[in-house]
Design an enzyme around this catalytic site. Structure first.
Site, PDB file in Angstrom:
ATOM      1  N   TYR A 169       0.856  -1.180   0.000  1.00  0.00           N
ATOM      2  CA  TYR A 169       0.000   0.000   0.000  1.00  0.00           C
ATOM      3  C   TYR A 169       0.895   1.234   0.000  1.00  0.00           C
ATOM      4  O   TYR A 169       2.112   1.131   0.166  1.00  0.00           O
ATOM      5  CB  TYR A 169      -0.881   0.038   1.252  1.00  0.00           C
ATOM      6  CG  TYR A 169      -1.835  -1.123   1.396  1.00  0.00           C
ATOM      7  CD1 TYR A 169      -3.147  -1.025   0.939  1.00  0.00           C
ATOM      8  CD2 TYR A 169      -1.438  -2.310   2.015  1.00  0.00           C
ATOM      9  CE1 TYR A 169      -4.032  -2.078   1.074  1.00  0.00           C
ATOM     10  CE2 TYR A 169      -2.317  -3.371   2.155  1.00  0.00           C
ATOM     11  CZ  TYR A 169      -3.620  -3.252   1.690  1.00  0.00           C
ATOM     12  OH  TYR A 169      -4.489  -4.299   1.829  1.00  0.00           O
ATOM     13  N   ASP A 197      -7.470   0.310  -3.535  1.00  0.00           N
ATOM     14  CA  ASP A 197      -8.918   0.335  -3.280  1.00  0.00           C
ATOM     15  C   ASP A 197      -9.260   0.437  -1.797  1.00  0.00           C
ATOM     16  O   ASP A 197     -10.376   0.129  -1.402  1.00  0.00           O
ATOM     17  CB  ASP A 197      -9.584  -0.910  -3.881  1.00  0.00           C
ATOM     18  CG  ASP A 197      -9.094  -2.205  -3.233  1.00  0.00           C
ATOM     19  OD1 ASP A 197      -8.108  -2.158  -2.468  1.00  0.00           O
ATOM     20  OD2 ASP A 197      -9.700  -3.257  -3.492  1.00  0.00           O
ATOM     21  N   HIS A 298     -11.251  -6.469  -3.365  1.00  0.00           N
ATOM     22  CA  HIS A 298     -10.739  -6.777  -2.031  1.00  0.00           C
ATOM     23  C   HIS A 298     -11.548  -7.898  -1.375  1.00  0.00           C
ATOM     24  O   HIS A 298     -11.778  -7.894  -0.167  1.00  0.00           O
ATOM     25  CB  HIS A 298     -10.759  -5.529  -1.144  1.00  0.00           C
ATOM     26  CG  HIS A 298      -9.504  -5.322  -0.349  1.00  0.00           C
ATOM     27  ND1 HIS A 298      -8.524  -4.449  -0.722  1.00  0.00           N
ATOM     28  CD2 HIS A 298      -9.063  -5.893   0.802  1.00  0.00           C
ATOM     29  CE1 HIS A 298      -7.539  -4.467   0.176  1.00  0.00           C
ATOM     30  NE2 HIS A 298      -7.852  -5.342   1.101  1.00  0.00           N
TER      31      HIS A 298
END
Length: 408
Positions: A169, A197, A298
């Protein structure tokens, strides 16, 4: 773990007041005092989920199993694969079926891969290393989760020169993410997935309902630089997860497509995938900027109402099919069958990922995960043979019908 005969039943979900396995703090004590499902009785990926529901500590299972809000998106993910129908060709000589494929320049024995997942230790004390070991022994692609960053060298060593890929991330401090990426490059990781996301963590009510305040937070993935006191028994598992997500997913520097790709290309020229693509427009932007679209919502854990990978694949085919020629499109979400994998390949995906599908088998250790691999490989081979194809590169949209789209 005892290997007793057991009739697999539906998972006992820890949600909405549904019955759950007896509560226990230690996985070992739960297994020793309750009848354990038999690995011999398991014949598909869903069976592993049912077994995990009975073996795992209930709050750990809730963390794996949870989706966002009413979990409609999580269910869509699986249902939408079923809505695509096959168009098999007959009287085609099938002597053997070859399911090996090349993904991002590396040859693998199967067209599916391990999606990046953290907290493998919730199913087995050595869960993360078992994932790496089995991926290596089966020569299956693995995306190593950012939450396994403390084990990157050990995981790489299991490949014995093979290629591993890393998912991360964007942290609020870009120097932290850059340090992670450069460290992974130095070790030998072959490419990266940037997950985009999760600017905030989704509301995962199954976790919230599981009464986790007394759950030992030291069993969760440790946060970077000890920013959160993992020794405090007053910190909930959900709070730790949310805090981690906010630290890593909400950069103070607001990226757009140009600045994000420019930034990461300033670090590496290795293959880059953008994970969390959910529209054809963003897939087209991936193509425009020279990165690969990784279609994912996800696992239904973020935005309730987000499109499934199937829907996004169909959108790309309709609006910008050139993406499939210029990029390697990867997908995950709701995949439980070899038929799901073959459908995705026929629709243009290069490779198909499983997250939960490889976490649940960890309750049986290495033997369980190897069996899951074997089940999927056999299902893919059988599906292809029944379709009338003998290799992955023969799969095209002529073998599926997309007329079911209107029924999703």
């Amino acid at each position: 773990m005892h290997d007793r005969d057991f009739s697999i039943s539906s998972p006992s979900l820890v949600k909405n007041g549904a019955s759950s396995p007896p509560k226990s703090t230690l996985r070992e004590s739960f297994i020793s005092t309750h009848k354990t499902p038999s690995l011999r009785a398991i014949i598909n990926i869903t069976d592993f989920e049912a077994a995990a529901a009975q073996i795992m500590e209930p709050r750990s299972f809730a963390f794996y199993n949870s989706g966002a809000e009413d979990e409609i998106t999580k269910r869509w993910n699986q249902k939408n694969w079923q809505s695509i129908r096959f168009r098999p060709r007959v009287l085609v000589p099938i002597e053997s079926v070859e399911i090996c494929t090349t993904i991002l320049g590396n040859k693998y024995t199967a067209p599916f891969f391990m999606s990046p997942t953290g907290a493998g230790d919730l199913a087995h004390p050595e869960g993360q290393m078992i994932l790496a070991k089995v991926a290596a022994s089966n020569n299956v692609m693995q995306w190593v989760s950012h939450y396994s960053r403390d084990m990157l060298k050990e995981i790489m060593d299991t490949r014995e020169g093979g290629q591993v890929f890393y998912q991360t991330y964007i942290s609020t401090d870009l120097r932290v993410t850059e340090m992670e990426l450069r460290g992974a490059i130095a070790i030998g990781y072959g490419g990266f997935a940037l997950t985009v996301d999760a600017p905030r963590i989704g509301k995962r009510e199954q976790v919230l309902r599981s009464n986790i305040e007394d759950f030992d937070p030291r069993r969760t993935s440790k946060l970077h630089h000890g920013r959160w006191d993992c020794n405090s028994t007053t910190v909930s598992f959900y709070d730790l997860t949310r805090a981690s997500c906010q630290y890593y997913c909400r950069p103070s520097y607001q990226f757009d497509w140009i600045s994000a790709v420019k930034w990461i290309r300033g670090i590496t020229d290795l293959p880059i995938a953008i994970k969390g693509i959910q529209t054809w427009e963003d897939a087209a932007l991936c193509m425009q900027h020279g990165v690969h679209p990784y279609l994912s919502n996800h696992g239904g854990r973020q935005l309730e109402g987000a499109p499934s990978a199937v829907e996004t694949l169909l959108e790309i085919r309709e609006h910008c099919p050139e993406v499939f020629q210029k990029c390697e499109v990867m997908v995950d979400g709701g995949v439980k069958r070899g038929t799901d994998i073959v459908k995705a390949l026929a629709l243009g995906a290069k490779a198909v990922g499983l997250g939960r599908g490889f976490l649940y088998p960890l309750v049986f250790g290495e033997r369980g995960l190897n069996k899951a691999m074997g089940i999927l490989k056999h299902e893919v081979e059988t599906t292809m043979a029944l379709l009338g194809v003998t290799s992955v590169d023969q799969l095209t949209d002529s073998y599926v019908t997309m007329s079911a789209r209107s029924t999703m």
